[in-house]
Structures are given as structure tokens and as C-alpha cells.
Design an enzyme around this catalytic site. Sequence first.
Site, PDB file in Angstrom:
ATOM      1  N   ASN A  35      17.962   5.860  -5.846  1.00 31.95           N
ATOM      2  CA  ASN A  35      17.069   4.845  -4.838  1.00 31.95           C
ATOM      3  C   ASN A  35      17.499   3.514  -4.473  1.00 31.95           C
ATOM      4  O   ASN A  35      17.632   3.159  -5.408  1.00 31.95           O
ATOM      5  CB  ASN A  35      16.182   5.193  -5.863  1.00 31.95           C
ATOM      6  N   LYS A  77      15.827   0.544  -6.934  1.00 34.80           N
ATOM      7  CA  LYS A  77      16.008   0.990  -7.840  1.00 34.80           C
ATOM      8  C   LYS A  77      17.111   0.100  -8.246  1.00 34.80           C
ATOM      9  O   LYS A  77      17.623  -0.905  -9.350  1.00 34.80           O
ATOM     10  CB  LYS A  77      16.454   1.857  -8.722  1.00 34.80           C
ATOM     11  N   GLU A  81      18.831  18.367 -11.067  1.00 34.00           N
ATOM     12  CA  GLU A  81      17.127  18.611 -10.960  1.00 34.00           C
ATOM     13  C   GLU A  81      16.785  18.046 -12.031  1.00 34.00           C
ATOM     14  O   GLU A  81      17.420  18.274 -13.635  1.00 34.00           O
ATOM     15  CB  GLU A  81      17.616  19.813 -10.785  1.00 34.00           C
ATOM     16  N   ASP A 141      14.110   7.068 -15.383  1.00 35.12           N
ATOM     17  CA  ASP A 141      13.142   8.000 -14.943  1.00 35.12           C
ATOM     18  C   ASP A 141      11.927   7.043 -14.817  1.00 35.12           C
ATOM     19  O   ASP A 141      11.695   6.643 -16.063  1.00 35.12           O
ATOM     20  CB  ASP A 141      13.550   9.213 -15.584  1.00 35.12           C
ATOM     21  N   SER A 142      11.345   7.218 -13.970  1.00 38.06           N
ATOM     22  CA  SER A 142       9.892   6.018 -13.311  1.00 38.06           C
ATOM     23  C   SER A 142       9.082   6.704 -13.600  1.00 38.06           C
ATOM     24  O   SER A 142       9.520   7.386 -12.549  1.00 38.06           O
ATOM     25  CB  SER A 142      10.420   4.513 -13.390  1.00 38.06           C
ATOM     26  N   PHE A 149       8.132  -1.638  -3.971  1.00 37.12           N
ATOM     27  CA  PHE A 149       8.494   0.173  -3.061  1.00 37.12           C
ATOM     28  C   PHE A 149       7.585   0.610  -3.552  1.00 37.12           C
ATOM     29  O   PHE A 149       6.505   0.615  -4.802  1.00 37.12           O
ATOM     30  CB  PHE A 149       9.543   0.589  -2.910  1.00 37.12           C
ATOM     31  N   TYR A 184       5.045   2.703  -5.839  1.00 33.84           N
ATOM     32  CA  TYR A 184       3.133   2.518  -5.499  1.00 33.84           C
ATOM     33  C   TYR A 184       2.783   1.044  -5.754  1.00 33.84           C
ATOM     34  O   TYR A 184       1.198   0.854  -6.168  1.00 33.84           O
ATOM     35  CB  TYR A 184       3.193   3.581  -6.858  1.00 33.84           C
ATOM     36  N   ASP A 185       3.721   0.146  -5.745  1.00 30.59           N
ATOM     37  CA  ASP A 185       3.448  -0.943  -6.112  1.00 30.59           C
ATOM     38  C   ASP A 185       2.648  -1.521  -5.704  1.00 30.59           C
ATOM     39  O   ASP A 185       1.518  -2.679  -5.971  1.00 30.59           O
ATOM     40  CB  ASP A 185       5.031  -1.855  -5.579  1.00 30.59           C
ATOM     41  N   HIS A 193       8.271  -2.776 -15.852  1.00 32.35           N
ATOM     42  CA  HIS A 193       8.938  -1.684 -16.583  1.00 32.35           C
ATOM     43  C   HIS A 193      10.638  -1.509 -16.996  1.00 32.35           C
ATOM     44  O   HIS A 193      10.967  -1.308 -17.684  1.00 32.35           O
ATOM     45  CB  HIS A 193       8.263  -0.207 -16.404  1.00 32.35           C
TER      46      HIS A 193
HETATM   47  P1  ITT Z   1      16.398   8.586  -8.871  1.00 31.25           P
HETATM   48  O1  ITT Z   1      15.325   9.834  -9.406  1.00 31.25           O
HETATM   49  O2  ITT Z   1      17.320   8.691  -7.961  1.00 31.25           O
HETATM   50  O3  ITT Z   1      16.261   7.402  -9.681  1.00 31.25           O
HETATM   51  P2  ITT Z   1      12.942   8.391  -7.510  1.00 31.25           P
HETATM   52  O4  ITT Z   1      13.039   7.878  -6.910  1.00 31.25           O
HETATM   53  O5  ITT Z   1      13.543   9.509  -7.213  1.00 31.25           O
HETATM   54  O6  ITT Z   1      14.782   7.848  -7.550  1.00 31.25           O
HETATM   55  P3  ITT Z   1      12.495   8.926 -10.307  1.00 31.25           P
HETATM   56  O7  ITT Z   1      12.206  10.547  -9.939  1.00 31.25           O
HETATM   57  O8  ITT Z   1      12.393   8.356 -11.122  1.00 31.25           O
HETATM   58  O9  ITT Z   1      13.432   7.867  -8.641  1.00 31.25           O
HETATM   59  O10 ITT Z   1      10.891   8.844 -10.195  1.00 31.25           O
HETATM   60  C1  ITT Z   1      10.003   7.542  -9.440  1.00 31.25           C
HETATM   61  C2  ITT Z   1       8.875   7.732  -8.832  1.00 31.25           C
HETATM   62  O11 ITT Z   1       8.244   7.000  -9.750  1.00 31.25           O
HETATM   63  C3  ITT Z   1       9.137   6.740  -7.800  1.00 31.25           C
HETATM   64  O12 ITT Z   1       9.820   8.312  -6.109  1.00 31.25           O
HETATM   65  C4  ITT Z   1       8.014   6.188  -6.896  1.00 31.25           C
HETATM   66  O13 ITT Z   1       7.717   6.746  -6.468  1.00 31.25           O
HETATM   67  C5  ITT Z   1       7.608   5.841  -8.504  1.00 31.25           C
HETATM   68  N1  ITT Z   1       8.049   4.180  -9.093  1.00 31.25           N
HETATM   69  C6  ITT Z   1       8.631   4.143 -10.160  1.00 31.25           C
HETATM   70  N2  ITT Z   1       9.146   2.920 -10.508  1.00 31.25           N
HETATM   71  C7  ITT Z   1       8.274   2.875  -9.274  1.00 31.25           C
HETATM   72  C8  ITT Z   1       8.201   0.915  -9.052  1.00 31.25           C
HETATM   73  O14 ITT Z   1       8.822  -0.220  -9.739  1.00 31.25           O
HETATM   74  N3  ITT Z   1       7.626  -0.002  -8.035  1.00 31.25           N
HETATM   75  C9  ITT Z   1       6.853   1.314  -7.650  1.00 31.25           C
HETATM   76  N4  ITT Z   1       7.020   2.206  -7.698  1.00 31.25           N
HETATM   77  C10 ITT Z   1       7.842   3.280  -8.898  1.00 31.25           C
END
Ligand code: ITT
Length: 207
Positions: free
Chosen positions: A9, A12, A38, A72-73, A165, A167-168, A193
Site C-alpha cells: 500500500n 501507508k 495471506e 495491519d490496520s 485513502f 475509509y478516511d 493510529h
Molecule cells: P498491506 O496489507 O499490503 O499493508 P492493505 O491496504 O491491504 O495493505 P491492511 O491489510 O492493513 O492493508 O488493510 C487495511 C485496510 O484498512 C486498508 O486497505 C483501508 O481500507 C483501511 N485502512 C487502514 N488504515 C487506514 C487509514 O489510515 N485510512 C483509511 N483507511 C485505512
Amino acid sequence: MTIWFATGNAHKKAELAAVLQEHEIRIPADAGIEFDPEETGATFLENALIKARALYRLTAEKGLADPIIADDSGLCVDALGGRPGIYSARYQGVGRYGSEGGKKPDAAERNALLLRELGDNPNRKARFVCAMVLLFSEDRFFAVQETLEGEIISRAEGKRGGGGFGYDPILWLPELGRTVAELSEEEKNRISHRGKAAMALAKLLGG
Ligand code: ITT
């Protein structure tokens, strides 16, 4: 110091690099490394460790010994029992979480789906959660988990702001009178966060 960030991402990466300015942040794509482990964990922390260890193995194979960061977020909505939570990236609306096949909804569609699922429920309380690990080898790591509290914007309002990006645009910060997508990158990093988790790791890493 070079630090590898176990993510695909780019948003991120930009957020982390802005906090860890003293360091060179590299993601697998920067080195042409294919990276999509996975995420089988039951918690944010387990998934962050899965990503960090997966990238540790890949970089160690290449003879690299740089520290690894992984995050992971996701968005946890109280009225939805904490969903989409760890499934935030795979959310497909009303309790559906796809991982393969078919066209996955993009961020704007996922926001609309979430607003529809929450409907007019008066309990709008929600938070972003970020578990972040700094890993030095398979079994040596620091972990931190942080949150950003807010409320899901009303359905009528839809979404607000063009920054950030995911859900912001639908997480409203009552104290600031803005959504997360209406903050500058610097403002978001100060309170978010991910920003707070990264600042904790920055202290451990030093200058
Ligand atoms: P990686 O696993 O490759 O790091 P990802 O986008 O799939 O990338 P996650 O598995 O951690 O990352 O999923 C996090 C999702 O949660 C992310 O795609 C967003 O939809 C949401 N998210 C996390 N942090 C966010 C933020 O700061 N602002 C908005 N949405 C967020």
C-alpha cells in the site's frame, strides 16, 4: 538506516516515511519483490507479524539484514460488532468479506457499502486501529497498537475530503469538525493510529 516496510500500500508507505524521515523506507515493490502474504491471523497484531516475518524471510534470502516494519490496520465500527476490522481491505458490504475472484470494490465503493450497512443507526462510534511491528529477526521484535477514535459520517452527508485513502472520507472527527480525509498529511500523522504507532517506533530507532 534502511528499513523495509512489508506493505503493498503506497499510501501507508508515504505516511510512514513522513514520520521516519531520518530513515530510508523501502517497500517490496521498490525492489521488484512480489509480496502478498495471506493474512490468516485473527488479530491485527497476528497479521502484522505474518507480514513482517514473510518479508524478513524474503530479504534474508537476498542477504539483507535491515529491520522490517509491518502494519495491519482497519476500521472497527461499534454498531457492527467491530467489523470490518481486520477484514477492512476485503470488505464487500453487509457482512461479506471477499478475498479472491470477481471484481473487488474499490475504496469509494467500500465506503458507500459501509454507509449502507450502518444505515441510520444512531451509534456511529468507530475507530481506526493499527498494529505495527518492528522486527529484527524471526523472533525478535517490538510491537505497538494505536487507535484513532471518530464517528462514521451520516449517510446523508456521504463522504468528505480528498486526502488520505481508504475509509478516511467517512470517519468524522468531532473535536476537529472534519473527516480524516480533510486533514493534511502532517495533521493526520500527528493524531492517527498509524502516525502514533510510527512515532513510538521512531523513538526506539533513534535518529
Ligand atoms: P498491506 O496489507 O499490503 O499493508 P492493505 O491496504 O491491504 O495493505 P491492511 O491489510 O492493513 O492493508 O488493510 C487495511 C485496510 O484498512 C486498508 O486497505 C483501508 O481500507 C483501511 N485502512 C487502514 N488504515 C487506514 C487509514 O489510515 N485510512 C483509511 N483507511 C485505512
